[in-house]
Design a protein around this motif. Sequence first.
Motif, PDB file in Angstrom:
ATOM      1  N   VAL A 124      -7.536  -5.800  14.205  1.00  0.00           N
ATOM      2  CA  VAL A 124      -7.255  -6.042  12.845  1.00  0.00           C
ATOM      3  C   VAL A 124      -5.981  -5.653  12.474  1.00  0.00           C
ATOM      4  O   VAL A 124      -5.360  -4.607  12.983  1.00  0.00           O
ATOM      5  N   PRO A 125      -5.202  -6.495  12.063  1.00  0.00           N
ATOM      6  CA  PRO A 125      -3.488  -6.147  11.762  1.00  0.00           C
ATOM      7  C   PRO A 125      -3.240  -5.257  10.737  1.00  0.00           C
ATOM      8  O   PRO A 125      -2.841  -5.898   9.924  1.00  0.00           O
ATOM      9  N   SER A 126      -3.750  -4.021  11.025  1.00  0.00           N
ATOM     10  CA  SER A 126      -3.208  -3.151   9.848  1.00  0.00           C
ATOM     11  C   SER A 126      -1.736  -2.956   9.602  1.00  0.00           C
ATOM     12  O   SER A 126      -1.236  -3.063   8.434  1.00  0.00           O
ATOM     13  N   GLU A 127      -0.966  -2.975  10.766  1.00  0.00           N
ATOM     14  CA  GLU A 127       0.373  -2.749  10.541  1.00  0.00           C
ATOM     15  C   GLU A 127       1.001  -3.980   9.930  1.00  0.00           C
ATOM     16  O   GLU A 127       1.799  -3.757   9.077  1.00  0.00           O
ATOM     17  N   THR A 128       0.644  -5.073  10.216  1.00  0.00           N
ATOM     18  CA  THR A 128       1.355  -6.439   9.549  1.00  0.00           C
ATOM     19  C   THR A 128       0.777  -6.411   8.156  1.00  0.00           C
ATOM     20  O   THR A 128       1.810  -6.681   7.314  1.00  0.00           O
ATOM     21  N   VAL A 129      -0.416  -5.939   7.709  1.00  0.00           N
ATOM     22  CA  VAL A 129      -0.663  -5.808   6.142  1.00  0.00           C
ATOM     23  C   VAL A 129       0.083  -4.862   5.592  1.00  0.00           C
ATOM     24  O   VAL A 129       0.682  -5.101   4.469  1.00  0.00           O
ATOM     25  N   VAL A 130       0.165  -3.699   6.026  1.00  0.00           N
ATOM     26  CA  VAL A 130       1.011  -2.630   5.349  1.00  0.00           C
ATOM     27  C   VAL A 130       2.714  -3.000   5.333  1.00  0.00           C
ATOM     28  O   VAL A 130       3.391  -2.737   4.296  1.00  0.00           O
ATOM     29  N   ILE A 131       3.065  -3.452   6.498  1.00  0.00           N
ATOM     30  CA  ILE A 131       4.537  -4.095   6.476  1.00  0.00           C
ATOM     31  C   ILE A 131       4.678  -5.054   5.233  1.00  0.00           C
ATOM     32  O   ILE A 131       5.795  -4.900   4.429  1.00  0.00           O
ATOM     33  N   THR A 132       3.928  -5.879   5.376  1.00  0.00           N
ATOM     34  CA  THR A 132       4.066  -7.112   4.230  1.00  0.00           C
ATOM     35  C   THR A 132       3.780  -6.526   2.942  1.00  0.00           C
ATOM     36  O   THR A 132       4.772  -7.014   1.996  1.00  0.00           O
ATOM     37  N   ALA A 133       3.165  -5.478   2.701  1.00  0.00           N
ATOM     38  CA  ALA A 133       2.742  -4.905   1.417  1.00  0.00           C
ATOM     39  C   ALA A 133       4.089  -4.301   0.801  1.00  0.00           C
ATOM     40  O   ALA A 133       4.737  -4.240  -0.303  1.00  0.00           O
ATOM     41  N   ALA A 134       4.611  -3.689   2.062  1.00  0.00           N
ATOM     42  CA  ALA A 134       6.136  -2.729   1.482  1.00  0.00           C
ATOM     43  C   ALA A 134       7.177  -3.662   1.395  1.00  0.00           C
ATOM     44  O   ALA A 134       7.883  -3.478   0.602  1.00  0.00           O
ATOM     45  N   VAL A 135       7.077  -4.801   1.923  1.00  0.00           N
ATOM     46  CA  VAL A 135       8.243  -5.891   1.901  1.00  0.00           C
ATOM     47  C   VAL A 135       7.987  -6.503   0.441  1.00  0.00           C
ATOM     48  O   VAL A 135       9.022  -6.530  -0.419  1.00  0.00           O
ATOM     49  N   LEU A 136       6.724  -6.511  -0.236  1.00  0.00           N
ATOM     50  CA  LEU A 136       6.568  -7.268  -1.290  1.00  0.00           C
ATOM     51  C   LEU A 136       6.800  -6.258  -2.298  1.00  0.00           C
ATOM     52  O   LEU A 136       7.660  -6.361  -3.527  1.00  0.00           O
ATOM     53  N   ALA A 137       6.382  -4.893  -2.035  1.00  0.00           N
ATOM     54  CA  ALA A 137       6.830  -3.932  -3.013  1.00  0.00           C
ATOM     55  C   ALA A 137       8.180  -3.400  -3.172  1.00  0.00           C
ATOM     56  O   ALA A 137       8.568  -2.895  -4.250  1.00  0.00           O
ATOM     57  N   ALA A 138       9.065  -3.561  -2.173  1.00  0.00           N
ATOM     58  CA  ALA A 138      10.417  -3.352  -2.538  1.00  0.00           C
ATOM     59  C   ALA A 138      11.120  -4.124  -3.581  1.00  0.00           C
ATOM     60  O   ALA A 138      12.116  -3.766  -4.015  1.00  0.00           O
ATOM     61  N   SER A 139      10.621  -5.246  -3.791  1.00  0.00           N
ATOM     62  CA  SER A 139      11.224  -6.241  -4.725  1.00  0.00           C
ATOM     63  C   SER A 139      10.023  -6.844  -5.663  1.00  0.00           C
ATOM     64  O   SER A 139      10.546  -7.997  -5.901  1.00  0.00           O
TER      65      SER A 139
ATOM     66  N   TRP B 106       1.886   7.453   9.799  1.00  0.00           N
ATOM     67  CA  TRP B 106       1.825   6.026  10.313  1.00  0.00           C
ATOM     68  C   TRP B 106       1.927   5.385   8.738  1.00  0.00           C
ATOM     69  O   TRP B 106       2.811   4.197   9.076  1.00  0.00           O
ATOM     70  N   ALA B 107       1.530   5.708   7.974  1.00  0.00           N
ATOM     71  CA  ALA B 107       1.649   4.864   6.657  1.00  0.00           C
ATOM     72  C   ALA B 107       3.077   5.031   6.226  1.00  0.00           C
ATOM     73  O   ALA B 107       3.645   3.661   5.673  1.00  0.00           O
ATOM     74  N   GLY B 108       3.547   6.076   6.152  1.00  0.00           N
ATOM     75  CA  GLY B 108       5.030   6.103   5.977  1.00  0.00           C
ATOM     76  C   GLY B 108       6.095   5.146   6.811  1.00  0.00           C
ATOM     77  O   GLY B 108       6.862   4.504   6.479  1.00  0.00           O
ATOM     78  N   TYR B 109       5.439   5.237   7.973  1.00  0.00           N
ATOM     79  CA  TYR B 109       6.336   4.676   9.115  1.00  0.00           C
ATOM     80  C   TYR B 109       6.293   3.085   8.944  1.00  0.00           C
ATOM     81  O   TYR B 109       7.352   2.394   9.024  1.00  0.00           O
ATOM     82  N   CYS B 110       4.994   2.666   8.493  1.00  0.00           N
ATOM     83  CA  CYS B 110       4.954   1.312   8.312  1.00  0.00           C
ATOM     84  C   CYS B 110       5.545   0.783   7.138  1.00  0.00           C
ATOM     85  O   CYS B 110       6.316  -0.387   7.092  1.00  0.00           O
ATOM     86  N   THR B 111       5.561   1.655   6.053  1.00  0.00           N
ATOM     87  CA  THR B 111       6.176   1.492   4.970  1.00  0.00           C
ATOM     88  C   THR B 111       7.679   1.294   4.965  1.00  0.00           C
ATOM     89  O   THR B 111       8.707   0.237   4.376  1.00  0.00           O
ATOM     90  N   VAL B 112       8.348   2.108   5.512  1.00  0.00           N
ATOM     91  CA  VAL B 112       9.596   2.092   5.978  1.00  0.00           C
ATOM     92  C   VAL B 112      10.205   1.008   6.834  1.00  0.00           C
ATOM     93  O   VAL B 112      11.191   0.168   6.427  1.00  0.00           O
ATOM     94  N   ILE B 113       9.419   0.670   7.742  1.00  0.00           N
ATOM     95  CA  ILE B 113       9.873  -0.620   8.452  1.00  0.00           C
ATOM     96  C   ILE B 113       9.804  -1.928   7.522  1.00  0.00           C
ATOM     97  O   ILE B 113      10.477  -2.762   7.751  1.00  0.00           O
ATOM     98  N   GLY B 114       8.960  -2.162   6.612  1.00  0.00           N
ATOM     99  CA  GLY B 114       8.655  -3.095   5.786  1.00  0.00           C
ATOM    100  C   GLY B 114       9.931  -3.235   4.816  1.00  0.00           C
ATOM    101  O   GLY B 114      10.459  -4.357   4.392  1.00  0.00           O
ATOM    102  N   VAL B 115      10.167  -1.952   4.211  1.00  0.00           N
ATOM    103  CA  VAL B 115      11.307  -1.933   3.259  1.00  0.00           C
ATOM    104  C   VAL B 115      12.561  -2.196   3.861  1.00  0.00           C
ATOM    105  O   VAL B 115      13.323  -2.706   3.530  1.00  0.00           O
ATOM    106  N   VAL B 116      12.826  -1.538   5.073  1.00  0.00           N
ATOM    107  CA  VAL B 116      13.945  -1.779   5.600  1.00  0.00           C
ATOM    108  C   VAL B 116      14.245  -2.814   6.609  1.00  0.00           C
ATOM    109  O   VAL B 116      15.315  -3.703   6.447  1.00  0.00           O
ATOM    110  N   GLY B 117      13.192  -3.287   7.237  1.00  0.00           N
ATOM    111  CA  GLY B 117      13.086  -4.445   8.103  1.00  0.00           C
ATOM    112  C   GLY B 117      12.894  -5.756   7.441  1.00  0.00           C
ATOM    113  O   GLY B 117      13.441  -6.780   7.909  1.00  0.00           O
ATOM    114  N   GLY B 118      12.149  -5.644   6.135  1.00  0.00           N
ATOM    115  CA  GLY B 118      12.145  -7.081   5.351  1.00  0.00           C
ATOM    116  C   GLY B 118      11.028  -7.834   5.899  1.00  0.00           C
ATOM    117  O   GLY B 118      10.166  -7.768   6.707  1.00  0.00           O
TER     118      GLY B 118
END
Length: 200
Positions: A26-41, A141-153
């Motif tokens: 189950v791609p939990s990292e992908t889901v969290v990163i995607t949510a962080a990308v969308l949350a950033a904007s 882990w949650a903070g790490y994935c979120t930062v990756i999403g916000v910074v990495g886009g």
Amino acid sequence: MDLMSSPWAYLVIVLVALADALAPVVPSETVVITAAVLAASGPTSVPLVVLTAAVGAMLGDHLSYLVGRTTSRWTAGRDSAGRRARTLRRAGSVLAGRGGMALVVARYVPGGRTAVTLAMGALRHPLARFTGWDAIAASSWAGYCTVIGVVGGSALAEDPLPAVLLGMTTALVIAAMAEVWRQVHRRRPRGSGVPTTAAP
């Protein structure tokens, strides 16, 4: 994508992070990163992405721990002197001294989370200690994935391999730092800091 930008996104994050504990595909990292990308904007909240990811991860880890603890009796009764029992004894000797840090490090290794949480349950690792270390593991882990999403886009959301590789590198760094700390702590003299000398 519309779902991830709606309030239902938080429930999706919890469920996927939970399911990932027992089904590592189950791609939990992908889901969290995607949510962080969308949350950033977008309309979703970055702090809530972190919170829901951590809660889902902890729920999944405790479910995996419970499965390991429940099935260990059956395993012990059927294989008390066999290979499974020997494997558990070896794992027990490792987790006795490094259980908490192993839980944190395993969070960043694909499949490692499931193996460690099941083993800690099977070995009857104290639940209170498990919960305390798991809170650290899940939150980091949650903070790490979120930062990756916000910074990495969106690039990392569409291709999570670099994030996985970075996570494994992070795990190695954490493990190395923990081992250095453990060795220094073990060699530190016990007792009072100032030695006393006998009177002549």
